[in-house]
Scaffold this motif. Structure first.
Motif, PDB file in Angstrom:
ATOM      1  N   VAL A 256       0.809  -1.222   0.000  1.00 38.51           N
ATOM      2  CA  VAL A 256       0.000   0.000   0.000  1.00 38.51           C
ATOM      3  C   VAL A 256       0.841   1.270   0.000  1.00 38.51           C
ATOM      4  N   LYS A 257       2.143   1.147   0.083  1.00 32.36           N
ATOM      5  CA  LYS A 257       3.016   2.324   0.110  1.00 32.36           C
ATOM      6  C   LYS A 257       2.803   3.178  -1.132  1.00 32.36           C
ATOM      7  N   GLY A 258       2.694   4.476  -0.903  1.00 30.28           N
ATOM      8  CA  GLY A 258       2.486   5.402  -1.997  1.00 30.28           C
ATOM      9  C   GLY A 258       1.032   5.568  -2.391  1.00 30.28           C
ATOM     10  N   ARG A 259       0.162   4.709  -1.865  1.00 26.14           N
ATOM     11  CA  ARG A 259      -1.269   4.804  -2.202  1.00 26.14           C
ATOM     12  C   ARG A 259      -2.122   5.114  -0.974  1.00 26.14           C
ATOM     13  N   PHE A 260      -1.716   4.629   0.169  1.00 24.61           N
ATOM     14  CA  PHE A 260      -2.471   4.828   1.411  1.00 24.61           C
ATOM     15  C   PHE A 260      -1.711   5.780   2.325  1.00 24.61           C
ATOM     16  N   THR A 261      -2.468   6.577   3.056  1.00 27.98           N
ATOM     17  CA  THR A 261      -1.872   7.488   4.039  1.00 27.98           C
ATOM     18  C   THR A 261      -2.692   7.425   5.318  1.00 27.98           C
ATOM     19  N   THR A 262      -2.020   7.232   6.442  1.00 24.54           N
ATOM     20  CA  THR A 262      -2.715   7.241   7.715  1.00 24.54           C
ATOM     21  C   THR A 262      -2.402   8.531   8.471  1.00 24.54           C
ATOM     22  N   SER A 263      -3.365   8.986   9.245  1.00 22.14           N
ATOM     23  CA  SER A 263      -3.196  10.192  10.039  1.00 22.14           C
ATOM     24  C   SER A 263      -4.060  10.062  11.290  1.00 22.14           C
ATOM     25  N   ARG A 264      -3.849  10.963  12.234  1.00 27.02           N
ATOM     26  CA  ARG A 264      -4.644  10.930  13.450  1.00 27.02           C
ATOM     27  C   ARG A 264      -4.872  12.337  13.967  1.00 27.02           C
TER      28      ARG A 264
END
Length: 117
Positions: A63-71
């Motif tokens: 998923v690298k480069g396509r998914f981003t996690t944040s909080r």
């Protein structure tokens, strides 16, 4: 800790979705938050994690480069922005919280993501 994931749905390949996870029941402090997924007939697999301060993020190679996690610690929320989705991303996505002090894991109920080709 109670975790409630939402935002799943049906999307065409190449599309985007944003998953949200709301945490409640105890302080958000000290919790490493993560996302995992489980496709039919497969074991649950790691997707992404984010440190308490949000300064460290780790992603599965797939998923690298396509998914981003944040909080957002003020809101006790964690997010997973998914883009360029592929049919192989189809799975139930689970929110996870890990207490870094004692190693306890907490799991949400999961939200279904289906990517059509």
């Amino acid at each position: 800790v109670q975790l409630q994931a939402s935002g799943g749905g049906l999307v065409q390949a190449g599309g985007s979705l944003r998953l949200s996870c709301a945490a409640s029941g105890r302080t958000f402090s000290g919790l490493v938050m993560g996302w995992f997924r489980q496709a039919p007939g497969k074991e649950r697999e790691f997707v992404a994690t984010i440190s308490w301060a949000g300064t460290r993020k780790d992603y599965a190679d797939s998923v690298k480069g396509r998914f981003t996690t944040s909080r957002d610690n003020a809101k006790n929320m964690v997010y997973l922005q998914m883009s360029s989705l592929k049919p192989e991303d189809t799975a139930v996505y689970y929110c996870n919280a890990k207490n870094i002090l004692d190693g306890t894991d907490y799991w949400g109920q999961g939200t279904q993501v289906t990517v059509s080709s």
